[in-house]
Design a protein around this motif. Structure first.
Motif, PDB file in Angstrom:
ATOM      1  N   ASN A 156      33.313  29.548  38.600  1.00  0.00           N
ATOM      2  CA  ASN A 156      33.935  28.708  39.620  1.00  0.00           C
ATOM      3  C   ASN A 156      33.761  27.232  39.270  1.00  0.00           C
ATOM      4  O   ASN A 156      33.041  26.492  39.938  1.00  0.00           O
ATOM      5  N   ASP A 157      34.453  26.823  38.210  1.00  0.00           N
ATOM      6  CA  ASP A 157      34.375  25.421  37.786  1.00  0.00           C
ATOM      7  C   ASP A 157      35.662  24.653  38.032  1.00  0.00           C
ATOM      8  O   ASP A 157      35.770  23.481  37.692  1.00  0.00           O
ATOM      9  N   GLY A 158      36.682  25.312  38.603  1.00  0.00           N
ATOM     10  CA  GLY A 158      37.948  24.652  38.844  1.00  0.00           C
ATOM     11  C   GLY A 158      38.822  24.563  37.612  1.00  0.00           C
ATOM     12  O   GLY A 158      39.923  24.008  37.667  1.00  0.00           O
ATOM     13  N   ILE A 159      38.362  25.110  36.506  1.00  0.00           N
ATOM     14  CA  ILE A 159      39.109  25.072  35.253  1.00  0.00           C
ATOM     15  C   ILE A 159      39.464  26.496  34.812  1.00  0.00           C
ATOM     16  O   ILE A 159      40.616  26.799  34.519  1.00  0.00           O
ATOM     17  N   HIS A 160      38.472  27.355  34.769  1.00  0.00           N
ATOM     18  CA  HIS A 160      38.690  28.730  34.321  1.00  0.00           C
ATOM     19  C   HIS A 160      39.542  29.545  35.283  1.00  0.00           C
ATOM     20  O   HIS A 160      40.310  30.401  34.850  1.00  0.00           O
ATOM     21  N   LEU A 161      39.375  29.330  36.584  1.00  0.00           N
ATOM     22  CA  LEU A 161      40.060  30.142  37.592  1.00  0.00           C
ATOM     23  C   LEU A 161      40.621  29.272  38.711  1.00  0.00           C
ATOM     24  O   LEU A 161      39.963  28.324  39.149  1.00  0.00           O
ATOM     25  N   HIS A 162      41.766  29.641  39.179  1.00  0.00           N
ATOM     26  CA  HIS A 162      42.338  28.999  40.359  1.00  0.00           C
ATOM     27  C   HIS A 162      41.533  29.461  41.577  1.00  0.00           C
ATOM     28  O   HIS A 162      41.093  30.618  41.625  1.00  0.00           O
ATOM     29  N   PRO A 163      41.328  28.609  42.576  1.00  0.00           N
ATOM     30  CA  PRO A 163      40.570  29.015  43.763  1.00  0.00           C
ATOM     31  C   PRO A 163      41.100  30.290  44.423  1.00  0.00           C
ATOM     32  O   PRO A 163      40.325  31.082  44.972  1.00  0.00           O
ATOM     33  N   SER A 164      42.392  30.547  44.343  1.00  0.00           N
ATOM     34  CA  SER A 164      42.962  31.757  44.940  1.00  0.00           C
ATOM     35  C   SER A 164      42.471  33.024  44.245  1.00  0.00           C
ATOM     36  O   SER A 164      42.383  34.083  44.875  1.00  0.00           O
ATOM     37  N   VAL A 165      42.152  32.921  42.954  1.00  0.00           N
ATOM     38  CA  VAL A 165      41.635  34.083  42.230  1.00  0.00           C
ATOM     39  C   VAL A 165      40.244  34.433  42.767  1.00  0.00           C
ATOM     40  O   VAL A 165      39.918  35.601  42.950  1.00  0.00           O
ATOM     41  N   LEU A 166      39.446  33.425  43.043  1.00  0.00           N
ATOM     42  CA  LEU A 166      38.139  33.683  43.651  1.00  0.00           C
ATOM     43  C   LEU A 166      38.301  34.300  45.028  1.00  0.00           C
ATOM     44  O   LEU A 166      37.606  35.261  45.369  1.00  0.00           O
ATOM     45  N   ASP A 167      39.226  33.774  45.805  1.00  0.00           N
ATOM     46  CA  ASP A 167      39.475  34.327  47.133  1.00  0.00           C
ATOM     47  C   ASP A 167      39.892  35.794  47.038  1.00  0.00           C
ATOM     48  O   ASP A 167      39.422  36.632  47.816  1.00  0.00           O
ATOM     49  N   LEU A 168      40.744  36.116  46.072  1.00  0.00           N
ATOM     50  CA  LEU A 168      41.174  37.504  45.870  1.00  0.00           C
ATOM     51  C   LEU A 168      39.989  38.394  45.512  1.00  0.00           C
ATOM     52  O   LEU A 168      39.819  39.480  46.066  1.00  0.00           O
ATOM     53  N   ALA A 169      39.152  37.935  44.595  1.00  0.00           N
ATOM     54  CA  ALA A 169      38.002  38.733  44.168  1.00  0.00           C
ATOM     55  C   ALA A 169      37.036  38.973  45.322  1.00  0.00           C
ATOM     56  O   ALA A 169      36.590  40.105  45.541  1.00  0.00           O
ATOM     57  N   TYR A 170      36.715  37.929  46.067  1.00  0.00           N
ATOM     58  CA  TYR A 170      35.800  38.098  47.201  1.00  0.00           C
ATOM     59  C   TYR A 170      36.422  38.953  48.294  1.00  0.00           C
ATOM     60  O   TYR A 170      35.748  39.773  48.906  1.00  0.00           O
ATOM     61  N   GLY A 171      37.718  38.778  48.535  1.00  0.00           N
ATOM     62  CA  GLY A 171      38.385  39.557  49.571  1.00  0.00           C
ATOM     63  C   GLY A 171      38.482  41.034  49.220  1.00  0.00           C
ATOM     64  O   GLY A 171      38.451  41.890  50.103  1.00  0.00           O
ATOM     65  N   THR A 172      38.572  41.345  47.942  1.00  0.00           N
ATOM     66  CA  THR A 172      38.713  42.730  47.500  1.00  0.00           C
ATOM     67  C   THR A 172      37.362  43.362  47.180  1.00  0.00           C
ATOM     68  O   THR A 172      37.051  44.453  47.653  1.00  0.00           O
ATOM     69  N   ALA A 173      36.572  42.693  46.372  1.00  0.00           N
ATOM     70  CA  ALA A 173      35.299  43.266  45.915  1.00  0.00           C
ATOM     71  C   ALA A 173      34.144  42.949  46.864  1.00  0.00           C
ATOM     72  O   ALA A 173      33.219  43.736  46.982  1.00  0.00           O
ATOM     73  N   GLY A 174      34.155  41.794  47.521  1.00  0.00           N
ATOM     74  CA  GLY A 174      33.058  41.392  48.391  1.00  0.00           C
ATOM     75  C   GLY A 174      31.933  40.735  47.611  1.00  0.00           C
ATOM     76  O   GLY A 174      31.795  40.920  46.403  1.00  0.00           O
ATOM     77  N   ALA A 175      31.125  39.962  48.307  1.00  0.00           N
ATOM     78  CA  ALA A 175      30.048  39.184  47.671  1.00  0.00           C
ATOM     79  C   ALA A 175      29.030  40.055  46.963  1.00  0.00           C
ATOM     80  O   ALA A 175      28.409  39.625  45.993  1.00  0.00           O
ATOM     81  N   SER A 176      28.849  41.289  47.402  1.00  0.00           N
ATOM     82  CA  SER A 176      27.849  42.161  46.774  1.00  0.00           C
ATOM     83  C   SER A 176      28.278  42.643  45.398  1.00  0.00           C
ATOM     84  O   SER A 176      27.477  43.213  44.663  1.00  0.00           O
ATOM     85  N   ARG A 177      29.543  42.389  45.024  1.00  0.00           N
ATOM     86  CA  ARG A 177      30.037  42.797  43.703  1.00  0.00           C
ATOM     87  C   ARG A 177      30.553  41.625  42.882  1.00  0.00           C
ATOM     88  O   ARG A 177      31.175  41.813  41.845  1.00  0.00           O
ATOM     89  N   VAL A 178      30.302  40.403  43.350  1.00  0.00           N
ATOM     90  CA  VAL A 178      30.736  39.222  42.611  1.00  0.00           C
ATOM     91  C   VAL A 178      29.505  38.452  42.146  1.00  0.00           C
ATOM     92  O   VAL A 178      28.622  38.141  42.938  1.00  0.00           O
ATOM     93  N   ALA A 179      29.465  38.170  40.843  1.00  0.00           N
ATOM     94  CA  ALA A 179      28.400  37.344  40.276  1.00  0.00           C
ATOM     95  C   ALA A 179      29.021  36.024  39.841  1.00  0.00           C
ATOM     96  O   ALA A 179      29.955  36.011  39.028  1.00  0.00           O
ATOM     97  N   LEU A 180      28.541  34.937  40.399  1.00  0.00           N
ATOM     98  CA  LEU A 180      28.980  33.624  39.951  1.00  0.00           C
ATOM     99  C   LEU A 180      28.181  33.259  38.707  1.00  0.00           C
ATOM    100  O   LEU A 180      26.954  33.299  38.718  1.00  0.00           O
ATOM    101  N   ILE A 181      28.887  32.950  37.637  1.00  0.00           N
ATOM    102  CA  ILE A 181      28.257  32.627  36.363  1.00  0.00           C
ATOM    103  C   ILE A 181      28.774  31.272  35.882  1.00  0.00           C
ATOM    104  O   ILE A 181      29.707  30.713  36.461  1.00  0.00           O
ATOM    105  N   THR A 182      28.191  30.764  34.797  1.00  0.00           N
ATOM    106  CA  THR A 182      28.627  29.467  34.298  1.00  0.00           C
ATOM    107  C   THR A 182      29.385  29.531  32.982  1.00  0.00           C
ATOM    108  O   THR A 182      30.239  28.702  32.745  1.00  0.00           O
ATOM    109  N   ASP A 183      29.069  30.440  32.089  1.00  0.00           N
ATOM    110  CA  ASP A 183      29.599  30.450  30.722  1.00  0.00           C
ATOM    111  C   ASP A 183      29.328  29.085  30.082  1.00  0.00           C
ATOM    112  O   ASP A 183      30.112  28.572  29.295  1.00  0.00           O
ATOM    113  N   ALA A 184      28.193  28.489  30.458  1.00  0.00           N
ATOM    114  CA  ALA A 184      27.878  27.124  30.034  1.00  0.00           C
ATOM    115  C   ALA A 184      27.483  27.051  28.570  1.00  0.00           C
ATOM    116  O   ALA A 184      26.841  27.942  28.031  1.00  0.00           O
ATOM    117  N   MET A 185      27.859  25.960  27.979  1.00  0.00           N
ATOM    118  CA  MET A 185      27.439  25.640  26.612  1.00  0.00           C
ATOM    119  C   MET A 185      26.420  24.500  26.697  1.00  0.00           C
ATOM    120  O   MET A 185      26.045  24.086  27.794  1.00  0.00           O
TER     121      MET A 185
END
Length: 173
Positions: A26-55
């Protein structure tokens, strides 16, 4: 393949499969905010892991950074390969992912905390020692201010490593 109206494809199948945990950057670059909304609405917070993919440039300013043998240019917080221009990881830190999730995506504090701590701990097989505040677990925590969700203190294994002088007295009721 992407989501099609008659052939929902693997994305929908994975969102609906309770065995699958969805990792989101959720950096505003990799995914559109609506994609996050879709994932949370479908999978729920118990199945979503927020990660960074940071370098290595995570939390740093614009400039050139190595990524293994590759050169990455960070401009306006976006990391791209010098050669080819592809996204090269992220500069996201988890406090920013939390802040975006609550303020932009409208997640509750509990949902954001679960996706940042309990879900990853469970996935890594570490839920017996980290991921929540419970007796017998490591006392690892980040204290955020209540208005802008900025980091004000960090505790690792029960010892303040920053900002702890503001929280020296803890009262339980």
């Amino acid at each position: 393949p992407g989501i099609q109206h008659r052939a929902p494809g693997p994305i929908v199948a994975l969102l609906e499969d309770e065995r699958v945990t969805v990792e989101l950057i959720n950096d505003g670059i990799h995914l559109h905010p609506s994609v996050l909304d879709l994932a949370y609405g479908t999978a729920g917070a118990s199945r979503v892991a927020l990660i960074t993919d940071a370098m290595g440039a995570a939390g740093m300013g614009d400039g050139l950074y190595p990524l293994g043998p590759l050169q990455v240019e960070v401009k306006d917080g976006v990391a791209r390969l010098v050669e080819g221009g592809s996204i090269a990881g992220s500069t996201l830190t988890l406090d920013v992912a939390f802040r975006r999730s609550v303020t932009l995506n409208g997640l509750s504090l509990n949902q954001a905390v679960e996706s940042l701590s309990a879900v990853p701990a469970r996935l890594l097989g570490l839920a017996d020692t980290v991921g929540s505040l419970e007796t017998g677990k490591n006392a690892d925590l980040v204290v955020l201010d209540s208005e802008s969700y900025q980091v004000v203190a960090v505790m690792r294994r029960g010892a303040w490593i920053s900002g702890g002088d503001r929280f020296a007295t803890v009262t339980t009721g």
